[in-house]
Design a protein around this motif. Structure first.
Motif: not given
Length: 598
Positions: A529-533, A554-561
């Protein structure tokens, strides 16, 4: 000369011939002198011969011509000279010297005019050839128009050193005028003036100092060793299809033996047995050859290559399904120094070929038999026992290869550094023997169905030099195994966990315990999930690549951030990879077609 010009000598010789009863032939009209005469030679060679013209009749209204009072034999000779063209009377060269020496008759000397002193040179006698009298320098244009000549007097008054030297030989070492230009040179000058547009005018020099300018550098003036070094940076296509077509010298350089020691002929359908034979005949010192995807090469061509190139060290032939054991046996028997054999995806290859390799190629260090489905433990064990210097071995989807082969390599090949048994019928019982390989640096255990976590952890603990571990497609690998790997892998830099049964805890453990891991790929792991990344990006000091392909939670917005916060880390998702691909395309000059896009 004085004797021949004397009328007494001429009449005396005529009377003697008459007394003997001989008939005296009529005197030739071509020359007024009997016998060879330098004056006649000069006069008749300086101008073309003209037909004799009748003497014009006297006109009482006009003054008498200069030859009207000539009556003696001496004067008759002068009259004959007067019938020549005016150009013949120019006192040039040796004729001038005859005039100065007084050998010509007085009437002729009077008609020729006063003689010039030896040191004086007439203006029309100056050599007008370009560049004459100048020191040796690259050829350049000289101005011929009056304006250019006035602006550059030195260039306009050019002297011919060769003619001056010839003229200086006569006259007792005194410098004399240059000899006249021949009719051929005069005609040549006339043609140049006619073709130059306006008569006597030519374009002035753009740079007056061009004569002293150094010539432009030529790449062919470099030593051959430097040119060979330059050509070594070109590919085979660039050398054969571009550089070799420039000139014959470059063609010879492109055929140098060092360029034909390592040949990459992969994916070239024009490569046939005949071409292989020609290449091997011309360059018998081939050390490496790649004929992957060459469908028109048969066992015959490979056999000829092996016979003519006994020093072959590396042989690559991926996806050549038309080749059989005959080719690999020929290579093994004719090339005993062979070090690398990559023959993946050859369906006709069996254990017979491997037996020849194991028994005759003792220097073998790198083998690749992926997707050779007829290979079994029998051939692999012979290679393991015969090739003790093996450093790399890769097997893929070889279902007949089992734990016995893994055990044989672990026992007989202590120098192994890279081991891969992807998709083979290998279990943890065979893999555990790899712990004996102290130099093991890369281990590929993808898609091993019966691989447990304890075996993997034991290998990581005992193989201290391990820097790359691939455990993709092993569903049994869990978070606890990854934590041990992060703690014990002191030199581990690459860890691939695609489609493993791991969660965010595995990523948090890697970021917390590992100080060396730079590449982590957890694609297709549904529990990430976003937390692990976010945690691994924040805590890891060595991370440079994180693969999150198809991690749906994993949300794409989180990856962009994360991309903005940690620019030193490359995050791999579907959208991020597309963006990087477009950026590279724009950098290479690609532009979208708006009409097609609309």
């Amino acid at each position: 000369m004085g004797h021949l010009l004397s009328k007494e000598a001429s009449s005396l010789s005529r009377d003697r011939r008459c007394r003997r009863g001989r008939k005296v032939p009529p005197r030739s009209r071509s020359c007024f002198l009997r016998g060879p005469c330098m004056l006649c030679f000069i006069v008749h060679s300086a101008s073309p011969r003209t037909p004799e013209q009748p003497l014009p009749a006297g006109d009482p209204l006009l003054p008498p011509p200069p030859y009207a009072v000539l009556a003696t034999a001496e004067q008759r000779a002068a009259r004959h000279l007067l019938r020549l063209s005016p150009a013949s009377w120019e006192p040039r060269g040796r004729c001038q010297r005859l005039l100065l020496s007084g050998l010509l008759p007085s009437p002729v000397r009077g008609l020729l005019g006063p003689a010039r002193p030896p040191g004086e040179v007439a203006s029309e006698m100056v050599c007008k050839r370009k560049g004459a009298g100048l020191p040796a320098c690259p050829p350049c244009k000289q101005p011929r128009c009056a304006a250019a000549a006035a602006a550059e007097p030195e260039a306009a008054a050019c002297q011919c050193p060769k003619e001056a030297q010839l003229g200086g030989d006569s006259g007792g070492g005194q410098p004399s005028s240059s000899s006249p230009p021949t009719p051929a040179l005069e005609e040549k000058e006339g043609e140049k003036q006619e073709s130059g547009g306006e008569a006597g005018c030519e374009e002035p020099l753009e740079h007056p100092g061009d004569c002293s300018r150094e010539p432009q550098p030529d790449i062919n003036q470099l030593p051959p060793s430097i040119l060979l070094k330059i050509f070594s940076n070109l590919s085979l296509n660039e050398r054969c299809l571009s550089a070799s077509l420039v000139c014959k010298y470059w063609r010879d350089l492109c055929l140098d033996f060092q360029f034909w020691k390592q040949l990459d002929l992969s994916s070239r359908q024009q490569v046939t047995d005949e071409l292989l034979e020609k290449i091997a005949t011309r360059s018998q010192n081939i050390t490496e050859i790649n004929i992957s995807d060459c469908r028109n090469v048969s066992d015959t061509g490979v056999c000829i290559l092996a016979i003519k190139c006994p020093g072959l060290l590396r042989y690559t032939a991926y996806r050549c399904k038309q080749l059989s054991d005959t080719s690999i046996i020929a290579v093994a028997s004719q090339c005993p120094l062979l070090q690398k054999v990559h023959v993946g995806n050859q369906d006709r290859l069996t254990d017979e070929g491997l037996k020849q390799l194991g028994s005759k190629c003792k220097e073998l260090k790198d083998i690749h038999f992926g997707q050779c489905y007829k290979i079994s433990d029998e051939g692999m064990i012979i290679i393991a026992k015969g090739c003790l210097k093996l450093q790399r071995i890769y097997m893929q989807e070889n279902k007949l290869v089992t734990d016995q082969s893994v055990k044989a390599f672990a026992e007989h090949c202590p120098e192994l550094q890279y081991v891969g048994f992807m998709g083979c019928s290998v279990t943890s019982k065979g893999v555990i023997h790899l712990t004996n390989l102290r130099n093991l640096s890369s281990l590929d255990l993808r898609h091993i169905t019966e691989l447990d976590n304890e075996t993997v952890m034991e290998i990581v603990k005992r193989c201290k030099n391990l820097n790359s571990l691939n455990l993709c497609l092993n569903w049994i690998i869990n978070d606890r195994c990854v934590e041990v790997i992060a703690k014990e892998g002191r030199n581990l830099k690459e860890l691939y966990l695609v489609s493993c049964k791991i969660t965010d805890y595995a990523l948090i453990a890697i970021g917390r315990y590992s100080m060396t891991i730079e590449t982590v790929d957890v694609g297709w792991c549904k529990e990430i999930t976003d937390h692990g990344a976010t945690q691994i990006a924040q805590s890891s000091k060595s991370l440079r690549y994180l693969g999150l392909m198809r991690c749906d939670q994993v949300n794409e917005a989180t990856v962009e951030q994360l991309v903005q916060q940690y620019p030193h880390i490359t995050f791999s998702t579907v959208l991020q990879d597309c963006k990087r691909t477009l950026e590279r395309a724009y950098q290479m000059g690609w532009t979208p077609n708006m009409s097609t896009a609309s």
